[in-house]
Design a protein around this motif. Structure first.
Motif, mmCIF file in Angstrom:
data_model
loop_
_atom_site.group_PDB
_atom_site.id
_atom_site.type_symbol
_atom_site.label_atom_id
_atom_site.label_comp_id
_atom_site.label_asym_id
_atom_site.label_seq_id
_atom_site.Cartn_x
_atom_site.Cartn_y
_atom_site.Cartn_z
ATOM 1 N N HIS A 60 0.911 -1.340 -0.014
ATOM 2 C CA HIS A 60 0.007 -0.034 -0.076
ATOM 3 C C HIS A 60 0.889 1.241 -0.116
ATOM 4 O O HIS A 60 0.633 2.241 -0.805
ATOM 5 C CB HIS A 60 -0.738 0.069 1.279
ATOM 6 C CG HIS A 60 -2.091 -1.022 1.006
ATOM 7 N ND1 HIS A 60 -2.270 -2.176 1.258
ATOM 8 C CD2 HIS A 60 -3.351 -0.621 0.591
ATOM 9 C CE1 HIS A 60 -3.349 -2.764 1.088
ATOM 10 N NE2 HIS A 60 -4.104 -1.856 0.564
ATOM 11 N N SER A 129 -9.688 1.186 4.699
ATOM 12 C CA SER A 129 -9.603 0.625 3.539
ATOM 13 C C SER A 129 -8.905 1.794 2.495
ATOM 14 O O SER A 129 -9.024 2.546 2.347
ATOM 15 C CB SER A 129 -11.007 0.439 3.076
ATOM 16 O OG SER A 129 -11.199 0.338 1.707
ATOM 17 N N GLY A 130 -8.390 0.983 1.275
ATOM 18 C CA GLY A 130 -7.773 1.867 0.254
ATOM 19 C C GLY A 130 -9.039 2.794 -0.137
ATOM 20 O O GLY A 130 -8.876 3.838 -1.209
ATOM 21 N N TYR A 136 -5.766 8.525 -4.464
ATOM 22 C CA TYR A 136 -6.649 7.745 -5.627
ATOM 23 C C TYR A 136 -7.751 8.660 -6.038
ATOM 24 O O TYR A 136 -8.039 8.672 -7.258
ATOM 25 C CB TYR A 136 -7.141 6.303 -4.997
ATOM 26 C CG TYR A 136 -7.778 5.733 -6.197
ATOM 27 C CD1 TYR A 136 -7.098 4.921 -6.944
ATOM 28 C CD2 TYR A 136 -8.988 5.289 -6.292
ATOM 29 C CE1 TYR A 136 -7.673 4.006 -7.977
ATOM 30 C CE2 TYR A 136 -9.725 4.686 -6.952
ATOM 31 C CZ TYR A 136 -8.914 3.870 -7.815
ATOM 32 O OH TYR A 136 -9.602 3.280 -8.933
ATOM 33 N N ARG A 137 -8.371 9.215 -5.129
ATOM 34 C CA ARG A 137 -9.376 9.972 -5.804
ATOM 35 C C ARG A 137 -9.052 11.472 -6.287
ATOM 36 O O ARG A 137 -9.517 11.909 -7.260
ATOM 37 C CB ARG A 137 -10.177 10.655 -4.348
ATOM 38 C CG ARG A 137 -10.953 9.705 -3.644
ATOM 39 C CD ARG A 137 -11.858 8.883 -4.252
ATOM 40 N NE ARG A 137 -12.255 7.572 -3.676
ATOM 41 C CZ ARG A 137 -12.470 6.282 -4.167
ATOM 42 N NH1 ARG A 137 -12.607 6.172 -5.539
ATOM 43 N NH2 ARG A 137 -12.792 5.563 -3.399
ATOM 44 N N HIS A 245 -6.934 -5.533 -9.097
ATOM 45 C CA HIS A 245 -7.436 -5.540 -7.836
ATOM 46 C C HIS A 245 -8.664 -6.224 -7.649
ATOM 47 O O HIS A 245 -8.675 -7.069 -6.586
ATOM 48 C CB HIS A 245 -7.865 -3.849 -7.608
ATOM 49 C CG HIS A 245 -8.344 -3.445 -6.317
ATOM 50 N ND1 HIS A 245 -9.210 -2.547 -5.987
ATOM 51 C CD2 HIS A 245 -8.118 -3.834 -5.040
ATOM 52 C CE1 HIS A 245 -9.304 -2.490 -4.786
ATOM 53 N NE2 HIS A 245 -8.724 -3.286 -3.940
ATOM 54 N N GLY A 258 -15.802 -5.353 2.475
ATOM 55 C CA GLY A 258 -14.832 -4.652 2.614
ATOM 56 C C GLY A 258 -14.611 -4.202 3.914
ATOM 57 O O GLY A 258 -15.696 -3.840 4.417
ATOM 58 N N GLY A 260 -13.717 -1.306 4.291
ATOM 59 C CA GLY A 260 -14.229 0.110 4.001
ATOM 60 C C GLY A 260 -15.832 0.188 4.209
ATOM 61 O O GLY A 260 -16.433 1.250 4.300
ATOM 62 N N THR A 262 -18.214 -1.448 2.146
ATOM 63 C CA THR A 262 -18.979 -1.747 0.778
ATOM 64 C C THR A 262 -18.951 -3.090 0.884
ATOM 65 O O THR A 262 -18.641 -4.000 1.568
ATOM 66 C CB THR A 262 -18.055 -1.157 -0.425
ATOM 67 O OG1 THR A 262 -17.184 -2.113 -0.733
ATOM 68 C CG2 THR A 262 -17.501 0.349 -0.266
ATOM 69 N N TYR A 267 -19.047 -4.016 -5.199
ATOM 70 C CA TYR A 267 -18.770 -2.708 -5.536
ATOM 71 C C TYR A 267 -17.441 -2.390 -6.426
ATOM 72 O O TYR A 267 -17.316 -1.704 -7.367
ATOM 73 C CB TYR A 267 -18.258 -1.998 -4.247
ATOM 74 C CG TYR A 267 -17.564 -0.658 -4.237
ATOM 75 C CD1 TYR A 267 -18.516 0.142 -4.260
ATOM 76 C CD2 TYR A 267 -16.176 -0.598 -4.173
ATOM 77 C CE1 TYR A 267 -17.713 1.742 -4.589
ATOM 78 C CE2 TYR A 267 -15.620 0.722 -4.466
ATOM 79 C CZ TYR A 267 -16.309 1.715 -4.432
ATOM 80 O OH TYR A 267 -15.897 3.011 -4.608
HETATM 81 C C1 HEM Z 1 -5.502 -8.002 -0.192
HETATM 82 C C2 HEM Z 1 -5.358 -6.811 -0.467
HETATM 83 C C3 HEM Z 1 -6.720 -5.968 -0.481
HETATM 84 C C4 HEM Z 1 -8.013 -6.188 -0.350
HETATM 85 C C5 HEM Z 1 -8.659 -7.489 0.423
HETATM 86 C C6 HEM Z 1 -8.699 -5.275 -0.769
HETATM 87 C C7 HEM Z 1 -10.037 -4.956 -0.503
HETATM 88 C C8 HEM Z 1 -10.734 -3.663 -1.067
HETATM 89 C C9 HEM Z 1 -12.323 -3.497 -0.957
HETATM 90 C C10 HEM Z 1 -13.009 -4.730 -0.449
HETATM 91 C C11 HEM Z 1 -12.282 -2.451 -1.450
HETATM 92 C C12 HEM Z 1 -13.960 -1.798 -1.470
HETATM 93 C C13 HEM Z 1 -14.101 -0.790 -0.327
HETATM 94 C C14 HEM Z 1 -14.152 -1.470 0.778
HETATM 95 O O1 HEM Z 1 -15.254 -1.705 1.126
HETATM 96 O O2 HEM Z 1 -13.193 -1.763 1.807
HETATM 97 C C15 HEM Z 1 -11.117 -1.806 -1.722
HETATM 98 C C16 HEM Z 1 -11.127 -0.419 -2.447
HETATM 99 C C17 HEM Z 1 -9.844 0.047 -2.796
HETATM 100 N N1 HEM Z 1 -8.574 -0.444 -2.775
HETATM 101 FE FE1 HEM Z 1 -8.245 -2.290 -2.086
HETATM 102 N N2 HEM Z 1 -7.738 -4.420 -1.378
HETATM 103 C C18 HEM Z 1 -6.399 -4.759 -1.161
HETATM 104 C C19 HEM Z 1 -5.402 -4.327 -1.747
HETATM 105 C C20 HEM Z 1 -5.228 -2.852 -1.987
HETATM 106 C C21 HEM Z 1 -3.944 -2.197 -2.498
HETATM 107 C C22 HEM Z 1 -2.423 -2.948 -2.308
HETATM 108 C C23 HEM Z 1 -4.141 -1.166 -2.801
HETATM 109 C C24 HEM Z 1 -3.274 0.060 -3.306
HETATM 110 C C25 HEM Z 1 -3.124 1.168 -2.791
HETATM 111 C C26 HEM Z 1 -5.704 -0.895 -2.772
HETATM 112 C C27 HEM Z 1 -6.446 0.336 -3.053
HETATM 113 C C28 HEM Z 1 -7.736 0.434 -3.149
HETATM 114 C C29 HEM Z 1 -8.399 1.524 -3.712
HETATM 115 C C30 HEM Z 1 -7.697 2.796 -4.156
HETATM 116 C C31 HEM Z 1 -9.995 1.496 -3.385
HETATM 117 C C32 HEM Z 1 -10.948 2.421 -3.838
HETATM 118 C C33 HEM Z 1 -11.382 1.727 -5.454
HETATM 119 C C34 HEM Z 1 -12.699 2.691 -5.596
HETATM 120 O O3 HEM Z 1 -13.479 3.353 -4.873
HETATM 121 O O4 HEM Z 1 -12.897 2.439 -6.709
HETATM 122 N N3 HEM Z 1 -6.256 -2.057 -2.270
HETATM 123 N N4 HEM Z 1 -10.201 -2.583 -1.581
#
Ligand code: HEM
Length: 287
Positions: A60, A129-130, A136-137, A245, A258, A260, A262, A267
């Protein structure tokens, strides 16, 4: 360097060559000083005692560092488009595409983490959460996906919220490209030029017609043709990042919600419908 000196240098072994390097940094700036490595390398603080959490943190953080450079390059590219100086804008955009390629590769490292590895420390993440990645935004806003509600998770941080508000109100890279099309003589609908830049971009018929003219006669519009292809590259890579992703997320958490809040995979799959530069994709069907 004379030939004799050069020959002398090649005769030395690696240890002798290394011994010539500076070693006293009591009063000189070293590599670690310049890069502030003490700060950078002290910023990985796992909250659990699970070994895989370090990978999760580093991937991250590394992505956030690259996103910082993406923002820097795309902001420059936008300013260069405003200044009608396209050649250096192409250079900045090509660099961003290479960064995106690198970020896509990094999913391969993360996918060595199994569901069992991740669930061993997932509870330590709480609701973080990401989804709450401000950079990113900012990138999405720069590319035209203006979603005001995405600023809300940052309201408690006034400096960041102000930066996001300003990015929302600033024309995107694509808004500036459309203004450039008008400056270069294309009949762009005034509604597209004067649109509320706080809203997500919606496809416009006059913009599509302009791109169609460019693609039908690339030689006559070479710079705009190249610009169009640089933009398509950016969006193509962005979409591939989103895709990797969601596949990685499905591999690691299945269809769980997630952190976050969602629906998780559902999502993220919906996000695959987002299009930054719609007319550039539309014209391909018409050519
Ligand atoms: C095992 C690793 C990961 C999992 C399980 C994961 C899971 C998720 C999930 C479920 C979401 C939807 C929001 C939520 O409910 O949390 C999310 C959003 C996001 N994640 Fe990850 N993520 C992982 C790794 C990463 C990494 C390495 C990055 C890099 C920075 C990242 C960046 C983001 C971003 C930018 C969003 C927002 C996407 C949007 O709104 O279109 N994630 N992630």
């Amino acid at each position: 360097m004379s030939d004799e000196t050069r020959k002398g240098a090649t005769k030395k072994d690696a240890r002798e060559l290394a011994a010539e390097a500076h070693t006293d940094f009591a009063r000189a700036m070293s590599y670690g000083d310049y890069l502030q490595l003490d700060t950078l390398l002290a910023a990985q603080k796992p909250l659990s005692d699970q070994p895989d959490e370090l990978l999760f943190i580093i991937i991250h953080q590394a992505t956030e560092l690259w996103m910082k450079l993406v923002l820097h390059e795309l902001t420059q590219a936008r300013a260069l488009v405003v200044a009608d100086d396209l050649q250096p804008a192409f250079k900045a955009m090509a660099r961003v595409s290479r960064i995106q390629a690198q970020l896509i590769q990094s999913w391969d490292v993360l996918s060595t983490m199994t569901p069992s590895d991740y669930s061993s420390f997932r509870s330590a993440l709480g609701q973080s959460s990401g989804f709450q990645s401000a950079q990113y935004r900012l990138i999405e806003f720069l590319l035209g996906n203006k979603q005001a509600q995405m600023i809300e998770p940052h309201r408690h941080l006034p400096e960041l919220a102000t930066r996001l508000d300003a990015a929302l109100a600033t024309p995107s890279l694509y808004d500036e490209v459309i203004r450039l099309l008008a400056r270069r003589g294309f009949a762009i609908d005034p509604a597209a030029l004067g649109r509320d830049v706080r809203e997500p971009y919606a496809a416009d018929a006059s913009v599509r017609a302009a791109w169609l003219t460019v693609y039908r006669d690339p030689k006559a519009h070479w710079e705009l043709y190249q610009l169009a292809e640089e933009l398509v590259d950016l969006e193509d890579w962005f979409q591939q990042w989103r895709f990797r992703h969601v596949t990685t997320v499905q591999r690691v958490i299945g269809f769980k919600r997630g952190t976050g809040g969602t629906a998780g995979v559902a999502y993220l799959r919906k996000a695959l419908d987002i299009v930054f530069f719609p007319e550039l994709w539309d014209v391909r069907t018409e050519l």
